[in-house]
Design a protein around this motif. Sequence first.
Motif, mmCIF file in Angstrom:
data_model
loop_
_atom_site.group_PDB
_atom_site.id
_atom_site.type_symbol
_atom_site.label_atom_id
_atom_site.label_comp_id
_atom_site.label_asym_id
_atom_site.label_seq_id
_atom_site.Cartn_x
_atom_site.Cartn_y
_atom_site.Cartn_z
ATOM 1 N N GLY A 14 0.785 -1.229 0.000
ATOM 2 C CA GLY A 14 0.000 0.000 0.000
ATOM 3 C C GLY A 14 0.813 1.273 0.000
ATOM 4 N N PHE A 15 2.115 1.190 0.197
ATOM 5 C CA PHE A 15 2.964 2.386 0.175
ATOM 6 C C PHE A 15 3.181 2.805 -1.275
ATOM 7 N N ARG A 16 2.862 4.089 -1.597
ATOM 8 C CA ARG A 16 2.859 4.550 -2.982
ATOM 9 C C ARG A 16 3.716 5.814 -3.105
ATOM 10 N N PRO A 17 5.031 5.656 -3.214
ATOM 11 C CA PRO A 17 5.910 6.828 -3.234
ATOM 12 C C PRO A 17 5.786 7.639 -4.520
ATOM 13 N N VAL A 18 5.863 8.950 -4.344
ATOM 14 C CA VAL A 18 5.808 9.864 -5.489
ATOM 15 C C VAL A 18 6.995 10.823 -5.508
ATOM 16 N N ARG A 19 7.774 10.826 -4.424
ATOM 17 C CA ARG A 19 8.897 11.762 -4.345
ATOM 18 C C ARG A 19 9.950 11.193 -3.403
ATOM 19 N N GLY A 20 11.213 11.554 -3.653
ATOM 20 C CA GLY A 20 12.289 11.117 -2.781
ATOM 21 C C GLY A 20 13.184 12.268 -2.397
ATOM 22 N N GLU A 21 13.699 12.216 -1.193
ATOM 23 C CA GLU A 21 14.637 13.229 -0.685
ATOM 24 C C GLU A 21 15.755 12.510 0.051
ATOM 25 N N GLY A 22 16.904 12.354 -0.596
ATOM 26 C CA GLY A 22 18.023 11.684 0.058
ATOM 27 C C GLY A 22 17.677 10.252 0.411
ATOM 28 N N ALA A 23 17.699 9.942 1.703
ATOM 29 C CA ALA A 23 17.405 8.582 2.166
ATOM 30 C C ALA A 23 15.929 8.391 2.509
ATOM 31 N N TRP A 24 15.085 9.326 2.111
ATOM 32 C CA TRP A 24 13.665 9.258 2.454
ATOM 33 C C TRP A 24 12.796 9.175 1.203
ATOM 34 N N LEU A 25 11.691 8.423 1.314
ATOM 35 C CA LEU A 25 10.668 8.390 0.286
ATOM 36 C C LEU A 25 9.380 8.961 0.853
ATOM 37 N N ILE A 26 8.653 9.709 0.026
ATOM 38 C CA ILE A 26 7.405 10.340 0.431
ATOM 39 C C ILE A 26 6.273 9.780 -0.411
ATOM 40 N N SER A 27 5.240 9.290 0.253
ATOM 41 C CA SER A 27 4.100 8.687 -0.415
ATOM 42 C C SER A 27 3.145 9.763 -0.924
ATOM 43 N N GLU A 28 2.208 9.358 -1.778
ATOM 44 C CA GLU A 28 1.233 10.303 -2.313
ATOM 45 C C GLU A 28 0.333 10.877 -1.222
ATOM 46 N N ASP A 29 0.242 10.203 -0.073
ATOM 47 C CA ASP A 29 -0.547 10.746 1.038
ATOM 48 C C ASP A 29 0.302 11.598 1.989
#
Length: 394
Positions: A14-29
Amino acid sequence: MTITPLMPVYPRCGFRPVRGEGAWLISEDGSRALDFASGIAVNLLGHGHPHLTKAIQDQAATLMHVSNLYGSPQGEKFAQRLVDTTFADTVFFTNSGAEAVECAIKTARAYHQSTGSDRFEIITFKNAFHGRTMATISASNQEKMHHGFSPLLAGFKYVEFDDLAAAEAAITDKTAAFLVEPIQGEGGVRPASDAFMKGLRDLADKHGILLALDEVQCGVARTGALYAYELYGIKPDIVATAKGIGGGFPLGACLATEDAARGMVPGTHGSTYGGNPLAMAAGNAVWDVVANDEFLENVRKTGEKLRAAIEQFIGNYPNLFIGVRGKGLMLGIMMTQEARSFVAHLRDNHGLLTVAAGDNTLRILPPLNIEDSHIATFIEKLSAAAADYVAPAS
């Protein structure tokens, strides 16, 4: 029957990443997750690395693709850098790891058959993962990968990993090469012993066969060396590499010595997209960052810190964890039970991305440029997840 627009061959979470910053991923929510999976050892510089991003942007605005009918200044440049920094004399660029392994298999067979020999058999090792093409699943002994795709391709013989006597016993007058991962990734982050790798090199020399390494996952600075063969003090004849070599852009390569590549003459192999200018820009940018002693030393030091932190932590949960193995920033935490449900728990409840592997192993594959703060956050999340984890009923 109902089917989804994306062919349903992946059990997507269910995790749906749309953006990344370094060692982090950010989901659409908007939720954030610490990415210690790195796209399965691909995003070795993390997400949005400025040098890699700019190189891709600049090349995309200049020239993306022309085909291999023409000269390739970009490909020649990157190939020369690979030759200068590895054992190899020549390089064939691919789009993926499976294609790189395919090229390695063809190179090994062509080496013998170009001179009239009928050697064709490749000795591979149990629990290996070499890719998803017909040749690469045939090179792997895993029934789950074979199911539904019979008949497999002939010409592969499986023996136990890290068993030199078994490897020697398998050699016949039809043997063309060994194909081995120095560190099995999907198989559970299992490093080969020094004696095994050196022994394979000696056996190959003794019997006139080639040593081909699958370094798709363990290569490109992941272990703290540019390629894992360096850790064993040997030189292979062929190496398949991919994943981190493009930093997230699809790129692979088959590296070979001049002698090993003697059968790879015009018309024997090809790729429409392999080595296109955009891929070469990504590869050159990655090499700018990783192919130096300072970066590699930092990977080794960071790997030691991460390993020490994990070893100190897991003693608190002997019901869950057994130990740690691996090299550099390719680590596996051995668990007392199947790892997939714990990987899901880490992801869904604690915002930590890892990868399951065989042999009940939790695979840890962070970006190679992580900092101490990322290690601290990783241990914090791992500890919290272990404390509230309830294993599913068997």
